[in-house]
Enzyme design. Structure first.
Site, mmCIF file in Angstrom:
data_model
loop_
_atom_site.group_PDB
_atom_site.id
_atom_site.type_symbol
_atom_site.label_atom_id
_atom_site.label_comp_id
_atom_site.label_asym_id
_atom_site.label_seq_id
_atom_site.Cartn_x
_atom_site.Cartn_y
_atom_site.Cartn_z
ATOM 1 N N LYS A 1 2.049 -2.459 8.881
ATOM 2 C CA LYS A 1 3.260 -1.662 8.713
ATOM 3 C C LYS A 1 4.440 -2.518 9.154
ATOM 4 O O LYS A 1 4.437 -3.071 10.255
ATOM 5 C CB LYS A 1 3.182 -0.378 9.540
ATOM 6 C CG LYS A 1 4.425 0.506 9.402
ATOM 7 C CD LYS A 1 4.336 1.766 10.259
ATOM 8 C CE LYS A 1 3.475 2.801 9.619
ATOM 9 N NZ LYS A 1 3.617 4.126 10.313
ATOM 10 N N VAL B 1 4.088 -0.601 4.037
ATOM 11 C CA VAL B 1 2.773 -1.013 4.535
ATOM 12 C C VAL B 1 2.148 -1.928 3.492
ATOM 13 O O VAL B 1 2.088 -1.587 2.308
ATOM 14 C CB VAL B 1 1.849 0.200 4.792
ATOM 15 C CG1 VAL B 1 0.487 -0.269 5.280
ATOM 16 C CG2 VAL B 1 2.469 1.151 5.818
ATOM 17 N N ASP C 1 1.551 16.015 12.436
ATOM 18 C CA ASP C 1 1.717 15.765 10.997
ATOM 19 C C ASP C 1 0.338 15.605 10.349
ATOM 20 O O ASP C 1 0.128 14.695 9.545
ATOM 21 C CB ASP C 1 2.594 14.536 10.765
ATOM 22 C CG ASP C 1 3.085 14.434 9.312
ATOM 23 O OD1 ASP C 1 3.079 15.464 8.607
ATOM 24 O OD2 ASP C 1 3.466 13.327 8.893
ATOM 25 N N SER D 1 11.565 4.942 3.199
ATOM 26 C CA SER D 1 13.004 4.679 3.197
ATOM 27 C C SER D 1 13.371 3.431 3.984
ATOM 28 O O SER D 1 14.313 2.726 3.639
ATOM 29 C CB SER D 1 13.743 5.881 3.792
ATOM 30 O OG SER D 1 13.456 7.037 3.055
ATOM 31 N N LEU E 1 0.813 -1.214 0.000
ATOM 32 C CA LEU E 1 0.000 0.000 0.000
ATOM 33 C C LEU E 1 0.846 1.263 0.000
ATOM 34 O O LEU E 1 0.434 2.302 -0.504
ATOM 35 C CB LEU E 1 -0.916 0.020 1.235
ATOM 36 C CG LEU E 1 -1.862 -1.176 1.400
ATOM 37 C CD1 LEU E 1 -2.586 -1.103 2.731
ATOM 38 C CD2 LEU E 1 -2.858 -1.223 0.245
#
Length: 323
Positions: free
Chosen positions: A41, A26, A136, A22, A18
């Protein structure tokens, strides 16, 4: 040991990727126990910087374990192997992320945006009440489930708030997140309460929902900050918005942190209650397109995708949903 083998032993059948970063990715998978698709993840600790291992990963795991809310992506399981791989099994955002959704469907009608934004603001209230700041917030980190309900995700930059001996919140000095969504005080490196900076990001997200535009062009950050500090918000005349909706955006995108709304004030705002007025907005408006940014123009990727300006952490892969 191969990921598929490790996860297979725990009842997960791996599927497509998905998202990829780096030092992580996922993948979607089917869970025999839950009888549904999930997102997993996968982080390889051997390939990650020390700062990420010591600071950001523990914060993310703490947030995922402590935050439970209907509009926050559910975490089912977190485990680590002796080979140094961390697996975080989460609810799948079946319909992908909010940015892609808006690119496809265009600007939302206010009644729809109100429902979605209320879900998001409720999730942020839960975070802030639990002494967490997300740090974020952006459309790419907001996933949609099968019924298009909001599911806040990606707590990799989140931070548990600390207090000094007098009980006052210790201000955040780290710049992290994405320039297009970041508050001016964050971009300027001014120590700030990260919860208040989250509120600015909510303003950018709400604007994007109702206009299918970004309110500010981040191709020149210095110029963008100048516009933001003047409280110049472009309200395109091409789309009608109610007074209440513009008023909420105007107060969310308040450059003065002492005047910016807190999350409780956001949820009590008249626009999030039963809609009343349909009068044109009296708020000052820039000319159409003066400093907003079209999501569908096919501009360079760095303008469409939020940019990480943190030297401490790169994206380790996030859930994007099925293509």
């Amino acid at each position: 040991m191969d990921d598929a083998v490790v996860l297979g032993k725990k009842g997960y059948s791996l599927s497509n990727t998905l998202g990829e970063g780096s030092y992580g990715k996922v993948k979607s998978a089917y869970c025999d126990r839950l009888k549904c698709n999930v997102a997993i993840k996968i982080i390889d600790k051997r390939k990650t910087p020390r700062d990420f291992l010591e600071k950001f990963l523990p914060r993310e795991i703490e947030a995922l374990r402590r935050l439970h809310h209907p509009s926050i992506i559910k975490t089912y399981e977190i485990f680590e192997t002796s080979a140094g791989k961390v697996y975080i099994v989460m609810e799948l955002g079946e319909k992908g992320d909010l940015l892609d959704y808006i690119k496809i469907t265009g600007a939302m009608k206010e009644d729809i945006a109100r429902i979605k934004f209320h879900q998001l603001a409720s999730a942020i209230k839960h975070c802030h009440d639990s002494d967490f700041a997300h740090r974020d917030l952006k459309c790419e980190n907001i996933l949609l489930d099968e019924d298009l309900n909001i599911k806040l995700s990606d707590f990799g930059f989140s931070k548990s708030l600390s207090r000094d001996e007098n009980g006052r919140t210790i201000l955040s000095k780290t710049f992290c997140g994405s320039a297009a969504y970041a508050a001016p005080e964050v971009l300027q490196g001014i120590p700030c309460d990260p919860r208040i900076s989250d509120i600015w990001s909510l303003g950018v997200i709400l604007y994007t929902m109702v206009y299918a535009l970004m309110p500010f062009d981040d191709s020149n950050v210095r110029k963008m900050i100048c516009i933001q500090k003047q409280h110049r918000i472009p309200f395109p005349k091409s789309k009608y918005l109610t007074v209440e909706c513009k008023d909420l955006i105007y107060h969310l995108l308040q450059p003065n942190v002492s005047q910016r709304l807190c999350i409780d004030q956001v949820l009590k705002h008249s626009w999030l209650q039963t809609p009343k007025s349909r009068l044109p907005s009296p708020l000052p408006a820039a000319e159409e397109g003066e400093c907003s940014q079209n999501l569908r123009e096919g501009k360079p990727e760095h303008k469409l995708q939020a940019k990480s300006h943190s030297a401490e952490r790169e994206g380790e892969g996030k859930q994007k949903g099925p293509s």
